[in-house]
Design an enzyme around this catalytic site. Structure first.
Site, mmCIF file in Angstrom:
data_model
loop_
_atom_site.group_PDB
_atom_site.id
_atom_site.type_symbol
_atom_site.label_atom_id
_atom_site.label_comp_id
_atom_site.label_asym_id
_atom_site.label_seq_id
_atom_site.Cartn_x
_atom_site.Cartn_y
_atom_site.Cartn_z
ATOM 1 N N SER A 129 81.956 -17.932 -39.667
ATOM 2 C CA SER A 129 81.930 -17.580 -38.251
ATOM 3 C C SER A 129 80.517 -17.132 -37.881
ATOM 4 C CB SER A 129 82.914 -16.441 -37.958
ATOM 5 O OG SER A 129 82.763 -15.979 -36.621
ATOM 6 N N TYR A 142 85.980 -8.147 -39.572
ATOM 7 C CA TYR A 142 85.923 -9.611 -39.510
ATOM 8 C C TYR A 142 84.502 -10.098 -39.814
ATOM 9 C CZ TYR A 142 86.456 -14.356 -37.649
ATOM 10 O OH TYR A 142 86.474 -15.727 -37.500
#
Length: 267
Positions: A129, A142
């Site tokens: 990501s 995350y």
């Protein structure tokens, strides 16, 4: 013979889009899901896998190799989201997140590497990501899991290159998928010092996902990597400003970059 592609998390979102796109290109695709019996109208077979369980991973790899004879490309895509003030996220949720987003992908690579080494060829594409390149407020866990997978990719790339195996990562920005629905949200606690800023940031994050790019862009990017005889170690796919934010982090002073992020999230 068509190359065999193994995609973890292939029942929805980016994984499903990639699988459907590659089938149209003539590849033989297998996907995974924790509950494949509950997935309807999949255009490719789904194998039951819980990436938190190493034995289920090994069994799925063995099944595909027995049936197809090989695994040419692994798209390590399975993952979950998590949001919340780090102070208020339960430890069990943090541990579960790392089991799915970091330890699971590592175990999948460990399970497929012996077969690829035997073949003297193979490509592993880890889906990370853009959030993994920076610590984002209320997405710190995350960011940490995806950032760690980026570094694992770098290290493992050097360890297995001599076996004819290539490892790369693709970092997506915000895409219009169902990740927000499956994300663990720490609750907005009334009276918490984080109540207002976290609540506002949560709304902002969900808006970004809802208005995100078409997952087809990720499928096209992965297809291009598969066709490249000498792919890079890292790729970024997403809106210009999301990718540019990584460049800014490299060139701006830390405090200025932090201020930029805080302004973006209205903190």
């Amino acid at each position: 013979m068509s190359k065999v592609i193994f995609i973890t998390g292939g029942s929805s979102g980016i994984g499903r889009s990639v699988g459907e796109f590659l089938i149209e290109k003539g590849y033989r695709v297998y996907g995974t899901s924790r509950n494949p019996d509950k997935v309807f109208e999949s255009k490719f077979p789904l194998v039951a896998v819980d990436v938190r369980n190493a034995e289920s991973i090994k069994a799925a790899i063995a099944h595909v190799v027995a049936e197809a004879g090989t695994i040419d490309v692994l798209v390590n895509n399975a993952g979950v989201g998590i949001t919340g003030p780090i102070e208020e996220i339960p430890a069990a949720e943090i541990q579960n997140h790392f089991e799915v987003n970091l330890f699971g992908p590592i175990e999948v690579m460990k399970a497929v590497l012996p077969q690829m080494r035997k073949q003297k060829r193979g490509l592993i594409i880890n889906i990370t990501s853009i959030a993994g390149y920076m610590g984002l407020p209320y997405r710190g866990i995350y960011s940490a899991s995806k950032g760690a997978l980026e570094l694992i990719t770098e290290a493992l790339s050097m360890e297995v290159k001599g076996f004819g195996i290539t490892i790369t990562s693709v970092a997506p920005g915000d895409f219009a998928t169902n990740i927000a629905a499956g994300r663990y949200h720490a609750p907005v606690i009334s009276g918490s010092p984080y109540e207002v800023p976290y609540g506002n940031t949560l709304k902002e994050m969900d808006t970004h996902v809802d208005t995100g790019s078409n997952p087809l862009q990720m499928a096209e990017a992965i297809y291009a990597i598969m066709k490249d005889p000498n792919p890079n170690v890292h790729y970024k796919v997403g809106a210009f400003m999301q990718k540019f934010s990584i460049v800014l982090k490299r060139v701006l002073p830390d405090k200025l970059y932090e201020k930029m992020l805080m302004n973006h999230y209205k903190l």
